[in-house]
Design an enzyme around this catalytic site. Structure first.
Site, PDB file in Angstrom:
ATOM      1  N   CYS A   2      -5.756 -62.334  42.826  1.00 33.60           N
ATOM      2  CA  CYS A   2      -6.185 -61.814  44.123  1.00 33.60           C
ATOM      3  C   CYS A   2      -7.253 -62.704  44.760  1.00 33.60           C
ATOM      4  O   CYS A   2      -8.073 -63.294  44.068  1.00 33.60           O
ATOM      5  CB  CYS A   2      -6.769 -60.418  43.963  1.00 33.60           C
ATOM      6  SG  CYS A   2      -5.664 -59.300  43.128  1.00 33.60           S
ATOM      7  N   ARG A  27      -3.666 -69.251  44.933  1.00 33.59           N
ATOM      8  CA  ARG A  27      -3.994 -68.470  43.736  1.00 33.59           C
ATOM      9  C   ARG A  27      -2.831 -67.572  43.306  1.00 33.59           C
ATOM     10  O   ARG A  27      -2.846 -67.053  42.191  1.00 33.59           O
ATOM     11  CB  ARG A  27      -5.228 -67.593  44.020  1.00 33.59           C
ATOM     12  CG  ARG A  27      -6.478 -68.414  44.278  1.00 33.59           C
ATOM     13  CD  ARG A  27      -7.537 -67.584  44.948  1.00 33.59           C
ATOM     14  NE  ARG A  27      -8.152 -66.625  44.046  1.00 33.59           N
ATOM     15  CZ  ARG A  27      -9.315 -66.806  43.436  1.00 33.59           C
ATOM     16  NH1 ARG A  27      -9.981 -67.916  43.604  1.00 33.59           N
ATOM     17  NH2 ARG A  27      -9.827 -65.875  42.659  1.00 33.59           N
ATOM     18  N   TRP A  74      -2.360 -59.787  43.967  1.00 41.87           N
ATOM     19  CA  TRP A  74      -1.421 -60.086  42.892  1.00 41.87           C
ATOM     20  C   TRP A  74      -1.373 -58.807  42.055  1.00 41.87           C
ATOM     21  O   TRP A  74      -2.357 -58.444  41.409  1.00 41.87           O
ATOM     22  CB  TRP A  74      -1.933 -61.280  42.074  1.00 41.87           C
ATOM     23  CG  TRP A  74      -0.972 -61.790  41.061  1.00 41.87           C
ATOM     24  CD1 TRP A  74       0.067 -62.653  41.272  1.00 41.87           C
ATOM     25  CD2 TRP A  74      -0.957 -61.490  39.664  1.00 41.87           C
ATOM     26  NE1 TRP A  74       0.720 -62.913  40.090  1.00 41.87           N
ATOM     27  CE2 TRP A  74       0.123 -62.210  39.090  1.00 41.87           C
ATOM     28  CE3 TRP A  74      -1.748 -60.691  38.826  1.00 41.87           C
ATOM     29  CZ2 TRP A  74       0.424 -62.153  37.731  1.00 41.87           C
ATOM     30  CZ3 TRP A  74      -1.441 -60.641  37.484  1.00 41.87           C
ATOM     31  CH2 TRP A  74      -0.362 -61.362  36.942  1.00 41.87           C
ATOM     32  N   ASN A  98     -10.831 -57.806  43.405  1.00 44.31           N
ATOM     33  CA  ASN A  98     -10.141 -58.712  42.487  1.00 44.31           C
ATOM     34  C   ASN A  98     -10.560 -58.310  41.081  1.00 44.31           C
ATOM     35  O   ASN A  98     -11.747 -58.110  40.822  1.00 44.31           O
ATOM     36  CB  ASN A  98     -10.573 -60.162  42.792  1.00 44.31           C
ATOM     37  CG  ASN A  98      -9.911 -61.162  41.866  1.00 44.31           C
ATOM     38  OD1 ASN A  98      -9.004 -60.826  41.114  1.00 44.31           O
ATOM     39  ND2 ASN A  98     -10.370 -62.402  41.928  1.00 44.31           N
ATOM     40  N   GLY A  99      -9.607 -58.139  40.169  1.00 46.92           N
ATOM     41  CA  GLY A  99      -9.957 -57.774  38.792  1.00 46.92           C
ATOM     42  C   GLY A  99      -9.322 -56.453  38.408  1.00 46.92           C
ATOM     43  O   GLY A  99      -8.353 -56.012  39.034  1.00 46.92           O
ATOM     44  N   GLU A 479       5.094 -78.322  27.000  1.00 43.66           N
ATOM     45  CA  GLU A 479       4.612 -78.348  28.390  1.00 43.66           C
ATOM     46  C   GLU A 479       5.774 -78.602  29.365  1.00 43.66           C
ATOM     47  O   GLU A 479       5.845 -77.972  30.433  1.00 43.66           O
ATOM     48  CB  GLU A 479       3.519 -79.426  28.521  1.00 43.66           C
ATOM     49  CG  GLU A 479       3.097 -79.778  29.939  1.00 43.66           C
ATOM     50  CD  GLU A 479       2.471 -78.643  30.735  1.00 43.66           C
ATOM     51  OE1 GLU A 479       2.292 -77.547  30.184  1.00 43.66           O
ATOM     52  OE2 GLU A 479       2.191 -78.849  31.929  1.00 43.66           O
ATOM     53  N   LYS A 483       6.712 -76.074  32.346  1.00 43.27           N
ATOM     54  CA  LYS A 483       6.748 -76.515  33.749  1.00 43.27           C
ATOM     55  C   LYS A 483       8.098 -76.157  34.376  1.00 43.27           C
ATOM     56  O   LYS A 483       8.168 -75.640  35.471  1.00 43.27           O
ATOM     57  CB  LYS A 483       6.527 -78.025  33.762  1.00 43.27           C
ATOM     58  CG  LYS A 483       5.695 -78.622  34.787  1.00 43.27           C
ATOM     59  CD  LYS A 483       4.199 -78.528  34.721  1.00 43.27           C
ATOM     60  CE  LYS A 483       3.617 -77.176  34.471  1.00 43.27           C
ATOM     61  NZ  LYS A 483       2.212 -77.189  34.123  1.00 43.27           N
ATOM     62  N   GLU A 486       8.559 -72.265  34.816  1.00 42.78           N
ATOM     63  CA  GLU A 486       7.710 -71.558  35.780  1.00 42.78           C
ATOM     64  C   GLU A 486       8.071 -71.858  37.233  1.00 42.78           C
ATOM     65  O   GLU A 486       7.898 -70.997  38.091  1.00 42.78           O
ATOM     66  CB  GLU A 486       6.216 -71.773  35.507  1.00 42.78           C
ATOM     67  CG  GLU A 486       5.691 -73.143  35.745  1.00 42.78           C
ATOM     68  CD  GLU A 486       4.212 -73.265  35.392  1.00 42.78           C
ATOM     69  OE1 GLU A 486       3.483 -72.289  35.499  1.00 42.78           O
ATOM     70  OE2 GLU A 486       3.797 -74.380  35.014  1.00 42.78           O
ATOM     71  N   HIS A 502      16.349 -75.992  11.796  1.00 42.37           N
ATOM     72  CA  HIS A 502      15.952 -74.750  11.111  1.00 42.37           C
ATOM     73  C   HIS A 502      16.266 -73.524  11.965  1.00 42.37           C
ATOM     74  O   HIS A 502      15.702 -72.454  11.737  1.00 42.37           O
ATOM     75  CB  HIS A 502      14.470 -74.813  10.740  1.00 42.37           C
ATOM     76  CG  HIS A 502      14.164 -75.943   9.816  1.00 42.37           C
ATOM     77  ND1 HIS A 502      14.533 -75.932   8.486  1.00 42.37           N
ATOM     78  CD2 HIS A 502      13.600 -77.150  10.033  1.00 42.37           C
ATOM     79  CE1 HIS A 502      14.175 -77.076   7.921  1.00 42.37           C
ATOM     80  NE2 HIS A 502      13.606 -77.835   8.839  1.00 42.37           N
ATOM     81  N   LYS A 602      -2.616 -68.626  40.177  1.00 45.52           N
ATOM     82  CA  LYS A 602      -3.265 -69.882  39.792  1.00 45.52           C
ATOM     83  C   LYS A 602      -4.402 -69.643  38.819  1.00 45.52           C
ATOM     84  O   LYS A 602      -4.591 -70.383  37.879  1.00 45.52           O
ATOM     85  CB  LYS A 602      -3.785 -70.584  41.054  1.00 45.52           C
ATOM     86  CG  LYS A 602      -4.437 -71.932  40.805  1.00 45.52           C
ATOM     87  CD  LYS A 602      -3.422 -72.958  40.381  1.00 45.52           C
ATOM     88  CE  LYS A 602      -4.044 -74.288  40.001  1.00 45.52           C
ATOM     89  NZ  LYS A 602      -3.157 -75.088  39.152  1.00 45.52           N
TER      90      LYS A 602
HETATM   91  C1  F6R Z   1       0.955 -73.654  34.044  1.00 46.19           C
HETATM   92  C2  F6R Z   1      -0.406 -73.242  34.336  1.00 46.19           C
HETATM   93  C3  F6R Z   1      -0.987 -72.168  33.489  1.00 46.19           C
HETATM   94  C4  F6R Z   1      -2.491 -72.451  33.264  1.00 46.19           C
HETATM   95  C5  F6R Z   1      -3.141 -71.285  32.509  1.00 46.19           C
HETATM   96  C6  F6R Z   1      -4.593 -71.553  32.218  1.00 46.19           C
HETATM   97  O1  F6R Z   1       1.361 -74.670  34.911  1.00 46.19           O
HETATM   98  O2  F6R Z   1      -1.016 -73.720  35.239  1.00 46.19           O
HETATM   99  O3  F6R Z   1      -0.325 -72.042  32.280  1.00 46.19           O
HETATM  100  O4  F6R Z   1      -2.623 -73.640  32.542  1.00 46.19           O
HETATM  101  O5  F6R Z   1      -3.023 -70.118  33.275  1.00 46.19           O
HETATM  102  O6  F6R Z   1      -5.327 -71.709  33.388  1.00 46.19           O
HETATM  103  P1  F6R Z   1      -6.732 -72.401  33.381  1.00 46.19           P
HETATM  104  O7  F6R Z   1      -6.533 -73.836  33.002  1.00 46.19           O
HETATM  105  O8  F6R Z   1      -7.239 -72.244  34.778  1.00 46.19           O
HETATM  106  O9  F6R Z   1      -7.576 -71.693  32.373  1.00 46.19           O
END
Ligand code: F6R
Length: 607
Positions: A2, A27, A74, A98-99, A479, A483, A486, A502, A602
């Site tokens: 949020c 965000r 969100w 927010n929260g 990773e 990527k 997501e 395995h 984000k």
């Molecule tokens: C994936 C991504 C998330 C963040 C995770 C941690 O592309 O961006 O997996 O890496 O939410 O976020 P931070 O780094 O802000 O603690």
């Protein structure tokens, strides 16, 4: 997650609020709304989906007034709907939040018993109704807001607006960041400085537990005990260009392309003048004091930790434990006194990572964080905070922050190795000289954009994709899979190449592309054997390797991508580029919302 904005201005608030909310779009959100006070009357507009829906609504049903609050939501409690969207309004009070309010059920029960009706499924409505109940009991708006804040448990940032009050906002922070922006005869509130970028560069961050009473001419801040306090006012470098797309179609594309530059900046920040040593900004980090490292993070930042585990163990001979923060914080791990705890976070606000950090306080010898947002809670609560200097990252999928995290962690591992006598000064200088070639190599890897675009067009047809890697390329396989899933919504998994037989090898068929990251290093032959096992079962392999690797192993492979040769140690940083570009182009081919993929936020400020 949020986003919150508040305006006490000299111009119409609605366009300013919407513009500020746009800056918070990155965000992640699923509905948005604003409220203003005009001629003493509090009113609001809310819409589900993108901000354009709210803007359209405001064209048909404008909101006048120079005081207002706004929110991108969100969803946590209650589905994304107009009813559940913020601002929540109860009688004379509107609030954005927010929260999570953890005790909202108890408060709700108590308010219901007093005859207050709830119309939403949200925890936030409880805040509005509680404040309304205090106003109706005779408290002033300020006292009603403070009494409300005092009753709340959980993590929150809040901003209140009251009917009849065109020169008053009340803001509070507990667990979720909130900043106040100072203008000339006007003041603002924002979840982060980015929201405030077009209004002011003068910003005060609230501390944990702070509440602020804001008018156009004054900002009074009180701590959780009610004592008035002064918080530092800072001038924020608001390089507006850095939060524009700069000619790219998406922020993600821009951020991928920025990697040579930001990594070069990080290197020049951490390398000594002659480039032969690493200078850490804080001299308090002596690697001879530690016998163990614990690294904790979430998502992509966790995969950066996973990669760094290989570096710390192989080069510095320091044992490293890694964990995702959401598990670490609840498994109550024993911590030996000589532990260095490292927390990695782009935002510096991730709730689980912050909670894990707090768990380690008083247990580990040193709390070190590796962060992008220098003003963040994680940075501020650490003994030492090392910046990754990636600049603002807007795309929800982390790209340049990942490679900058890797760069800083690689430097730390080398520093540890040298300090602990595991490598000589000459070896360190040689590794740093290798590292300085990275920006140039990254630029060459970015030249593969068209090749990767063509491959990705084919990948976009797939239902499942597997990623394989061995050694430090294994976390990169994880990773790469993250990527891809997501932003393209294609199911993807990363595996250690040697682990395939395995179990996961049962997934192999001619429809499932298998992407193999395999630079021609000491483990190359082993990875190629695993790749052969895939091809022997009809699997179609995309091999990402260098000239030497492809010369040996291209036969029978479905597609190849030829990378520049790179010093072994730093291959994960270079190979992050094809991992990111594959995800990016596949998502573009599928037509998804690349910068704001569905369901994602984000900065994840709830657990
Ligand atoms: C994936 C991504 C998330 C963040 C995770 C941690 O592309 O961006 O997996 O890496 O939410 O976020 P931070 O780094 O802000 O603690």
């Amino acid at each position: 997650m949020c986003g919150i904005v508040g305006v006490l201005g000299n111009h119409e608030a609605a366009p300013i609020l919407v513009e500020a909310l746009k800056r918070l779009e990155y965000r992640g959100y699923d509905s948005a709304g604003i409220a203003t006070v005009h001629n003493g009357h509090l009113d609001r507009r809310r819409a589900v989906g993108k901000l354009v829906n709210l803007s359209d609504l405001l064209v048909h049903e404008p909101l006048a007034g120079k005081a207002g609050i706004g929110h991108t939501r969100w969803a946590t409690h209650g589905a994304p709907s107009v009813t559940n969207a913020h601002p929540h309004k109860a009688g004379p009070v509107a609030v954005v939040h927010n929260g999570i309010i953890e005790n909202f059920r108890e408060l709700r029960t108590a308010l219901s018993a007093k005859g207050y009706d709830f119309v939403t499924q949200t925890d936030t409505e409880t805040v509005a109704l509680l404040a309304q109940s205090h106003v109706e009991a005779g408290l002033s708006p300020v006292d009603a807001a403070v009494a409300t804040i005092d009753a709340l448990e959980g993590a929150f940032a809040l901003c209140f607006l009251f009917d009849g009050e065109e020169d008053l906002l009340i803001a509070a922070r507990k667990g979720s960041p909130l900043a106040i922006g100072h203008g000339q005869g006007e003041n603002f509130v924002g979840s982060d400085a980015i929201a405030l970028a077009q209004m002011t560069d003068q910003v005060t961050y609230l501390d944990e537990g702070d509440r602020a009473v804001i008018t156009r001419e004054s900002v009074s801040i009180f701590d959780a005990t009610g004592a008035q306090v002064q918080r530092e006012r800072r001038t924020i470098a608001m390089d507006a260009a850095r939060i524009e797309k700069a000619g790219h179609k998406h922020f993600m594309a821009k951020e991928i392309a920025e990697q040579p530059t930001v990594i070069a900046e990080a290197l020049s920040y951490y390398l000594s003048q002659d480039g032969a040593d690493i200078t850490l900004p804080n001299p308090g980090l002596d690697f001879t004091q530690y016998d163990r490292v614990v690294m904790v993070a979430c998502g992509t930042a966790f995969y950066a930790c996973y990669t760094a585990k290989y570096w710390f163990e192989q080069v510095a001979r320091l044992p490293v434990e890694i964990d995702v923060a959401s598990e670490f914080r609840y498994r109550e791990p024993p911590v030996s006194a000589n532990t260095l705890a490292i927390f990695v976070s782009q935002s510096g606000e991730t709730a689980d990572t912050l909670a894990a950090l707090r768990y380690m306080k008083g247990k580990a010898k040193t709390i070190l964080s590796v962060v992008n947002v220098a003003e963040s809670s994680i940075a501020r609560e650490s003994d030492i905070a090392l910046p990754i200097l990636a600049g603002v990252e807007v795309g929800v999928a982390s790209t340049k922050a990942f490679s900058c995290q890797l760069t800083v962690l690689a430097l730390l591992a080398l520093k540890a190795a040298r300090t602990r006598g595991e490598i000589s000064a000459e070896t360190l200088a040689a590794r740093l000289s290798d590292l300085r070639t990275l920006p140039g190599l990254l630029t060459r890897a970015l030249d593969l954009d068209e090749t990767l675009n063509a491959v990705s067009n084919e990948l976009s047809e797939a239902k499942d994709v597997l990623f394989l890697g061995r050694g430090a390329m294994f976390p990169l396989a994880l990773e790469g899979a993250l990527k891809l899933k997501e932003i393209s919504y294609i199911h993807a998994e990363g595996y250690a190449s040697g682990e395939l037989k395995h179990g996961p090898i049962a997934l192999i068929d001619s429809h499932t592309p298998v992407i193999v990251f395999a630079p021609h290093d000491a483990l190359f032959d082993k990875t190629v054997s695993n790749m052969q096992e895939v091809m022997a079962r009809g699997g179609k392999v995309l091999l990402v390797s260098d000239k030497k690797g492809l010369e040996v192993a291209r036969e029978g492979v479905w597609q190849t991508v030829q990378m520049p040769e790179v010093p072994d140690l730093f291959a994960p940083i270079l190979y992050a580029i094809p991992a990111q570009l594959i995800a990016y182009h596949t998502a573009v081919a599928k037509g998804t919302d690349v910068d704001q993929p569905r369901n994602l936020a984000k900065s994840v400020t709830v657990e």
